[in-house]
Every structure is written in structure tokens, then in C-alpha cells.
Design an enzyme around this catalytic site. Sequence first.
Site, PDB file in Angstrom:
ATOM      1  CG  ASP A  97     -20.936  12.916  13.913  1.00 17.97           C
ATOM      2  OD1 ASP A  97     -20.734  12.723  12.867  1.00 17.97           O
ATOM      3  OD2 ASP A  97     -20.214  13.346  14.707  1.00 17.97           O
ATOM      4  CD  GLU A 116     -18.176   1.809   3.250  1.00 17.70           C
ATOM      5  OE1 GLU A 116     -18.168   2.371   2.125  1.00 17.70           O
ATOM      6  OE2 GLU A 116     -16.979   1.950   3.917  1.00 17.70           O
ATOM      7  CG  LEU A 139     -19.832   4.849   0.560  1.00 16.11           C
ATOM      8  CD1 LEU A 139     -20.264   6.019   0.967  1.00 16.11           C
ATOM      9  CD2 LEU A 139     -20.677   4.119  -0.452  1.00 16.11           C
ATOM     10  CE  LYS A 189     -14.326  -0.484   2.564  1.00 12.72           C
ATOM     11  NZ  LYS A 189     -14.984   0.398   3.186  1.00 12.72           N
ATOM     12  N   GLY A 216      -3.477   6.451  -1.406  1.00  9.78           N
ATOM     13  CA  GLY A 216      -3.533   7.088  -0.286  1.00  9.78           C
ATOM     14  C   GLY A 216      -4.855   7.152  -0.037  1.00  9.78           C
ATOM     15  CB  CYS A 267     -10.550   3.483   2.621  1.00 10.25           C
ATOM     16  SG  CYS A 267     -11.814   4.302   3.290  1.00 10.25           S
ATOM     17  CE  LYS A 306      -9.795   3.635   8.162  1.00  9.32           C
ATOM     18  NZ  LYS A 306     -10.533   2.482   8.404  1.00  9.32           N
ATOM     19  CE  LYS A 348     -11.331   9.316  -4.675  1.00  6.75           C
ATOM     20  NZ  LYS A 348     -12.141   8.047  -4.724  1.00  6.75           N
ATOM     21  NE  ARG A 383      -9.858  11.105   5.631  1.00  9.76           N
ATOM     22  CZ  ARG A 383     -10.970  10.340   5.755  1.00  9.76           C
ATOM     23  NH1 ARG A 383     -11.114   9.743   6.584  1.00  9.76           N
ATOM     24  NH2 ARG A 383     -11.871  10.117   4.549  1.00  9.76           N
TER      25      ARG A 383
HETATM   26  C1  UDX Z   1     -11.397   3.124  -1.452  1.00  6.53           C
HETATM   27  C2  UDX Z   1     -12.142   1.971  -2.394  1.00  6.53           C
HETATM   28  O1  UDX Z   1     -12.048   2.011  -3.643  1.00  6.53           O
HETATM   29  C3  UDX Z   1     -13.670   1.860  -2.029  1.00  6.53           C
HETATM   30  O2  UDX Z   1     -14.237   0.830  -2.392  1.00  6.53           O
HETATM   31  C4  UDX Z   1     -13.642   1.741  -0.260  1.00  6.53           C
HETATM   32  O3  UDX Z   1     -15.042   1.648   0.066  1.00  6.53           O
HETATM   33  C5  UDX Z   1     -12.853   3.134   0.214  1.00  6.53           C
HETATM   34  O4  UDX Z   1     -11.926   3.104  -0.224  1.00  6.53           O
HETATM   35  P1  UDX Z   1     -11.292   5.886  -1.984  1.00  6.53           P
HETATM   36  O5  UDX Z   1     -10.431   5.948  -0.701  1.00  6.53           O
HETATM   37  O6  UDX Z   1     -12.413   6.734  -2.252  1.00  6.53           O
HETATM   38  O7  UDX Z   1     -12.055   4.333  -2.027  1.00  6.53           O
HETATM   39  O8  UDX Z   1     -10.138   5.910  -3.153  1.00  6.53           O
HETATM   40  P2  UDX Z   1      -9.896   5.284  -4.488  1.00  6.53           P
HETATM   41  O9  UDX Z   1     -10.700   5.623  -5.774  1.00  6.53           O
HETATM   42  O10 UDX Z   1      -9.994   3.567  -4.500  1.00  6.53           O
HETATM   43  O11 UDX Z   1      -8.494   5.473  -4.729  1.00  6.53           O
HETATM   44  C6  UDX Z   1      -7.434   5.230  -3.627  1.00  6.53           C
HETATM   45  C7  UDX Z   1      -5.973   5.668  -3.926  1.00  6.53           C
HETATM   46  O12 UDX Z   1      -5.546   4.942  -4.876  1.00  6.53           O
HETATM   47  C8  UDX Z   1      -6.090   7.272  -4.556  1.00  6.53           C
HETATM   48  O13 UDX Z   1      -4.812   7.806  -3.795  1.00  6.53           O
HETATM   49  C9  UDX Z   1      -5.652   7.086  -5.933  1.00  6.53           C
HETATM   50  O14 UDX Z   1      -5.010   7.961  -6.488  1.00  6.53           O
HETATM   51  C10 UDX Z   1      -5.008   5.773  -6.113  1.00  6.53           C
HETATM   52  N1  UDX Z   1      -5.103   4.776  -7.078  1.00  6.53           N
HETATM   53  C11 UDX Z   1      -6.285   4.367  -7.776  1.00  6.53           C
HETATM   54  C12 UDX Z   1      -3.763   4.677  -8.135  1.00  6.53           C
HETATM   55  O15 UDX Z   1      -2.765   5.260  -7.496  1.00  6.53           O
HETATM   56  N2  UDX Z   1      -3.953   3.953  -8.910  1.00  6.53           N
HETATM   57  C13 UDX Z   1      -5.143   3.493  -9.484  1.00  6.53           C
HETATM   58  O16 UDX Z   1      -5.236   2.742 -10.631  1.00  6.53           O
HETATM   59  C14 UDX Z   1      -6.402   3.648  -8.827  1.00  6.53           C
END
Ligand code: UDX
Length: 472
Positions: free
Chosen positions: A50, A172, A174, A234, A287, A290, A293, A360, A367
Amino acid sequence: MRSTNLPNEGESIITSGATRPRLTFLGVGPLGGTYAACYAELGYEVLGYDVDAGRVEKFSAGELPFHERGLGDLVTKNLANGRLRFTTDIEEVAEFGDIHFLCVGTPSRPDSDSADLSYMESCVASLAPLLKRRCLVVGKSTVPVGTAAWVQQLIGRHGDPDVHVEVAWSPEFLQEANAVDDVLRPNRVVLAAQSQWAQDLLEAAHKGVFELAAVEDREVPLVVTDFATAELVKVAANAFLSTKISFINAMADLCDVAGGDVTDLARAIGYDARIGNKFLRAGIGFGGGCLPKDLRALAARGKELGVAESMRFLGEIEDINLSRRAKVVRLAAEMTGRDNGPAGPELSGTRITVLGATFKPDTDDVRDAPALDVAGRLAAHGAAVTVYDPMGMDNARVYRPELTYANGLADAVDGAELICVLVEWEEFRHLDPEALADLVAEPRVLDGMNCLDPQLWSNAGWMYRGMGRSSR
Ligand code: UDX
């Protein structure tokens, strides 16, 4: 690509002489940092890189620069056994790796919704001239379709023409708070390579994942495809997940006016295997670093490529998502008997506690966190807002220094006229409404993620409102 010559018969695909390819991960944020530690755990020799010396120092000392469940132990263990190292020295990276994984951030550009590829550009431009032997550069970051070909051109422009450097792509998927498991036990692996040599090397890099699956008697589906599809998988997955969430949030609005309960509705439609029961939690919207954006970047890229009309619905998905935040403010005004007049909700002096600041639960990441944004909006409408989050306080203070932060839960709710539970942390799901009622000024709770038991709270004398649960 300069050449797709295959190795001579009997020649190893691995050029460093190691038995498994040596891997480097460029950018050790939540993506590359997790991959680096997990691949060391899978038996590979790994070097994480990094430009952020603070991050590298922390990792090298066995500390995490961000919270990720289960990652700390893997970092400590694999630093100790010598399979995992971190550096800020790009020359060392170039010398070490048979495969270089690009894991740098691709945020939104400050002036548009498109992805900002400047970190990727500077990373590739600094690595390429230092590569002295045949190797593979693999994209992992989320990028606009067309980026893989651009990376190959960059290498052509900056690299030594006598050294064979090939590009491949492997997105990916994740999820923060589950990232370690997502790397060690992915629900699919997607690979795009341009030659058999690259394909073999990529498969060698994933051997550990498939071996672990075999030991655990699991299947990991493998999708071998072209660059454009690998790049699109993705963003398409993230756009689909966003669509599910906005769909159920739109149904929540309907339930509110029709007198239904969106949690029952989601459960009932989710039993249909074609729909599925995941990502149907209505609430304050999605939010994080990922989903928002990536949704915007996909719409922007679709527009650039001339299919703006087909991507138009993505704008609706985002509008529904953002409208959740205004809805919470309106509900807060309603619940506290304040004015929801033409000028908008008026909350002057109302003491509101916001429980949750991260995007979450089980993360310290704030972010694009809907909860923190709602807290800011409530304050902007005049409320005296106090925020508490089990893990996100330090980051929240940096993003929103103007808000008041409590020292603990009891401190946060003391004297509140309204409690807004905006992140479904375990700590909040299991709150005792009877005990809490003694601490607040008015027993009113706004359940922003529908994570509380309405009956339990109503029985304890609370005014309860969820999102799309007007029948409760
Ligand atoms: C997400 C994708 O799930 C993942 O596969 C990708 O690689 C990156 O982006 P992440 O950003 O960690 O992962 O969050 P995720 O668990 O998907 O939740 C995203 C947002 O959706 C959170 O704000 C969560 O609270 C919201 N959410 C999720 C809901 O409002 N309702 C749901 O049923 C599920």
C-alpha cells in the site's frame, strides 16, 4: 497484450520457482488486506502493498487498520509463520510476485458518478516498469467495463517490451463483516484470462480455495468468461442487490398507506425460491462503500456506452433509497407531534437519540451510512441529536464532527423524546423496553430497520413506528 506464447512443454507456469504462485495484493484496504491474510492462510506466500505507510505499519505489527471479524487472528498467525508480509516498496512487490492482484479503491469521481480510476492508474504505472520477469496482473477492484483492456494498454505504455506481462480479471464479492469467509469460502469464482498460461496460473492461485472446499465437502462454482463479463458481474450483482432493497422499501411505502406489514410481506414472497428471502429487509435503505457508488457508476458507464435508457431504472433505485432518509425525518416529526409543514419537518429543540452510525452492523465503516446521514438531517431540522454506535464512534466523529456523541447507551438515551434505532446491532435488537422507559423523557421509538418486536415495545408503553409496519 504483447504475447500469448505458452511455456515450453514441461516448463512451470510459475516463474519464481516457488511451488505455488507467489501473490501480491496492491492496496490493502478492506478488500486487499482481507485477501492477503486469507490467501496466506490458504498456504500461499503473500506480500501486501500500500502507498499508505500507516496501514502497512499497522498490518506489519499485527494490528488491523479497519475492523473485520476474524481477520486479526489470520494476520497474526500468518505474520508469525512468515507467509504474510506487508510493504510500501513497489520494487519489492515487482520482484516478489508471480501474480499481482489489483485491489485499490475505485471511488466515485468528485465531479461525476463515474468511477475514479486514478489509484489504479498510478498503481499500474508504478508497477509496470519494475516488472522484470513473466507475470500476471489480475484486476479485483470493482471497475467500469473496459478497464481490463485499459490496464493492458497501461502496462504496454509503461512496461519493458521484452517482459511478458499479461492481464487477467477476477472480481471479488466480499461483504464487510463476512469478508474472511467470503474469501476462504466464496459462493463462486469468476475468472477471465486471455491465454492458457494465464488461465492455468489463475487456477493455481485459486487452488487453495478449491482444496478447502473439497475438504469441507462443498462445491465452488467456477465461471470462466471474457473480460467484459467478468467486469460486469460485480456491478450487476451489486445493482441487483440494490434493486431488491429498493423494491422492498417501495413496498414498505405501500404498506404504510394501505395498513400492511412489509416484514410479513417480505417473508411471504421470500418463500418463493425464485424470489428468495435475502436482501428484503425494508428500512432506511442501503449504504456503504460499494452499493451506492457501484450503482451510480454502472448508470454512468451505461450512458457512456449509449444504453442510458436501459439503465434509467437504476436512477429510480437510488431515488427510492435516498427517499428513506427524508421519510425518517418526517416520521420523527409526526411522532413528536411536530410540524410537517410545507417548509418541511420542524424539530427545533427536540431531543432525539440515534442508535447506530455505521452502514450496517458488525462493522466500524460509516462510508455513505444512511444512519449517520439521517442523524445529520434530524440535526439540520433543529433536533438536538445524540448518537451512539457500538463500533463506529471514532469514524463517525471524523465524518460528522458537528453531531453530539454519547459515551454509552444509557448516556445516549437519557432524557430523549424519541429514540431512532437505525442500525440493527445485536445490542439494540435486545434492548429491554421496560428498563429503557425509565431513562427517556418520552417512550417513543422509531424502528428504522424493523429489528424490534413491536408488540413487546407497545406492551411496555412505548409509541412504536417501523418502516412499512403501520398495522403494528
Ligand atoms: C456489498 C455486497 O453485498 C457485496 O457482495 C459486494 O462485494 C460489496 O457490496 P457490503 O457493502 O459489505 O457488501 O454490504 P451489504 O451487506 O451488501 O449491505 C449493503 C447495505 O444494504 C447496508 O447498508 C445494509 O444495511 C443494506 N441492506 C442490506 C438493507 O437495507 N436491506 C437488506 O435486506 C440488506
